[in-house]
Design a protein around this motif. Structure first.
Motif, short mmCIF file in Angstrom:
data_model
loop_
_atom_site.label_atom_id
_atom_site.label_comp_id
_atom_site.label_asym_id
_atom_site.label_seq_id
_atom_site.Cartn_x
_atom_site.Cartn_y
_atom_site.Cartn_z
N PRO A 114 31.50 17.86 23.59
CA PRO A 114 32.60 18.63 24.18
C PRO A 114 32.76 18.38 25.67
CG PRO A 114 31.34 20.00 22.66
CD PRO A 114 30.57 18.73 22.83
N GLY A 115 33.96 18.01 26.07
CA GLY A 115 34.26 17.67 27.46
C GLY A 115 34.39 16.18 27.68
N THR A 160 41.54 25.01 26.70
CA THR A 160 42.66 25.91 26.42
C THR A 160 43.16 25.65 25.02
OG1 THR A 160 43.31 26.07 28.74
CG2 THR A 160 45.00 26.58 27.10
N VAL A 161 43.38 26.72 24.26
CA VAL A 161 43.83 26.59 22.87
C VAL A 161 45.29 26.17 22.81
CG1 VAL A 161 44.24 27.86 20.72
CG2 VAL A 161 42.14 28.26 22.04
N ARG A 183 42.34 12.03 25.43
CA ARG A 183 41.85 12.98 26.41
C ARG A 183 40.73 13.82 25.76
NH1 ARG A 183 46.40 17.81 26.52
NH2 ARG A 183 46.30 18.29 24.29
N PRO A 184 40.03 14.65 26.52
CA PRO A 184 38.98 15.49 25.91
C PRO A 184 39.61 16.62 25.09
CG PRO A 184 38.62 15.19 28.28
CD PRO A 184 40.02 14.74 27.99
N GLU A 185 39.31 16.63 23.80
CA GLU A 185 39.84 17.67 22.92
C GLU A 185 38.70 18.29 22.12
OE1 GLU A 185 43.30 16.78 20.68
OE2 GLU A 185 44.35 15.88 22.38
N LEU A 186 38.98 19.47 21.57
CA LEU A 186 37.99 20.21 20.81
C LEU A 186 38.65 20.78 19.57
CD1 LEU A 186 35.10 21.57 20.78
CD2 LEU A 186 36.20 23.55 21.86
N ARG A 187 37.92 20.73 18.44
CA ARG A 187 38.34 21.41 17.22
C ARG A 187 37.25 22.41 16.85
NH1 ARG A 187 41.86 18.71 18.90
NH2 ARG A 187 42.90 16.96 17.87
N VAL A 206 41.63 26.02 11.59
CA VAL A 206 41.29 25.02 12.60
C VAL A 206 41.93 25.40 13.93
CG1 VAL A 206 41.40 22.58 13.27
CG2 VAL A 206 41.16 23.20 10.85
N VAL A 207 41.13 25.45 14.97
CA VAL A 207 41.62 25.68 16.32
C VAL A 207 41.67 24.34 17.05
CG1 VAL A 207 41.10 26.74 18.55
CG2 VAL A 207 40.75 28.04 16.44
N TYR A 208 42.81 24.06 17.66
CA TYR A 208 42.99 22.85 18.47
C TYR A 208 42.98 23.25 19.95
CZ TYR A 208 44.86 20.79 14.14
OH TYR A 208 45.04 20.34 12.85
N ALA A 209 42.18 22.57 20.75
CA ALA A 209 42.12 22.89 22.17
C ALA A 209 41.88 21.61 22.98
CB ALA A 209 41.00 23.89 22.44
N HIS A 210 42.21 21.67 24.26
CA HIS A 210 41.96 20.50 25.12
C HIS A 210 41.35 20.98 26.44
CE1 HIS A 210 45.80 21.82 26.86
NE2 HIS A 210 45.51 21.07 27.93
N LEU A 211 40.65 20.07 27.12
CA LEU A 211 39.92 20.39 28.34
C LEU A 211 40.90 20.67 29.49
CD1 LEU A 211 36.94 20.47 29.48
CD2 LEU A 211 37.41 18.18 30.37
N THR A 212 40.74 21.82 30.13
CA THR A 212 41.61 22.17 31.25
C THR A 212 40.83 22.52 32.52
OG1 THR A 212 41.75 24.42 30.36
CG2 THR A 212 43.57 22.92 29.87
N GLY A 213 39.52 22.53 32.45
CA GLY A 213 38.74 22.85 33.64
C GLY A 213 37.26 22.61 33.44
N THR A 214 36.54 22.60 34.54
CA THR A 214 35.10 22.41 34.54
C THR A 214 34.50 23.25 35.66
OG1 THR A 214 35.45 20.10 33.90
CG2 THR A 214 33.25 20.69 34.63
#
Length: 215
Positions: A114-115, A160-161, A183-187, A206-214
């Motif tokens: 993740p990330g 962010t979802v 890009r960095p994405e998360l399921r 299923v939740v789809y999300a992508h990296l928006t911060g660190t």
């Protein structure tokens, strides 16, 4: 969760056989035994839309270097759970966390962390024989919600979802869920999509999300 997760697309994900997520629903007995309510399911308003595809939510933070995740937090639904690494079963499907650890979620450790750039996978049970489990409320998550992943290198990946969708096992969109991403994405995956007293949950949330911060 009752079926097994299937993955195609990125180099790490391509190893997962095309078998629907069923092991995650193996302990699902709340509805069958009449001891609880059905877990929430996403509404049509939380699905992907053309507006989402071109709106400001598509902006992404820079990718992070690989680092195993230690914990996942989803404040909007009260999730704060440790993560364990998941491999593949002999049949080639994604393994799942132990059913007797309802507080535990898992991530596919042969795939993207993740990330990192690509599609990272987190999965967990919706319930077990004793009641709700870690992702019981996943279907109630809404677009714009935040998912935080603590990583072993000390960084926190903030996602962010983008959408929350439910699929019948027969129509599970492998490429959409597990495919490679630039890009960095998360399921985040659990069981849902209705329930049958004879076969358990019919599919997956299923939740789809992508990296928006660190941080």
């Amino acid at each position: 969760m009752g079926d097994r997760v299937r993955r195609t697309g990125s180099p790490g994900n391509a190893a997962i056989a095309a078998v629907t997520v069923c092991a995650l629903c193996a302990g699902a007995v709340l509805l069958r035994d009449g001891r609880g309510d059905a877990p929430p399911q996403p509404s049509a308003a939380q699905a992907h839309s053309e507006l989402d595809a071109h709106g400001p939510a598509r902006s992404s933070a820079p990718a992070l270097p690989p680092s195993p995740p230690d914990r996942v937090r989803i404040p909007a639904i009260g999730v704060d759970a440790p993560l364990t690494g998941l491999g593949l079963t002999p049949a080639g499907s994604l393994d799942v966390p132990p059913a007797d650890r309802p507080d535990l979620a898992g991530w596919y450790e042969a795939g993207t962390t993740p990330g990192e750039r690509g599609t990272a996978i987190v999965a967990g049970h919706v319930d077990n024989a004793d009641g709700p489990a870690v992702f019981y409320s996943l279907g109630a998550l809404r677009k714009g919600s935040t998912i935080e992943v603590d990583r072993h290198d000390g960084t926190v990946a903030v996602f962010t979802v983008d959408a929350v969708e439910a699929y019948d096992a027969r129509d599970f969109p492998d490429a959409k869920v597990y495919g490679a991403a630039a890009r960095p994405e998360l399921r985040v995956i659990t069981c849902g999509a209705g329930y049958s007293p004879t076969t358990g949950y019919r599919g997956n949330v299923v939740v789809y999300a992508h990296l928006t911060g660190t941080r």
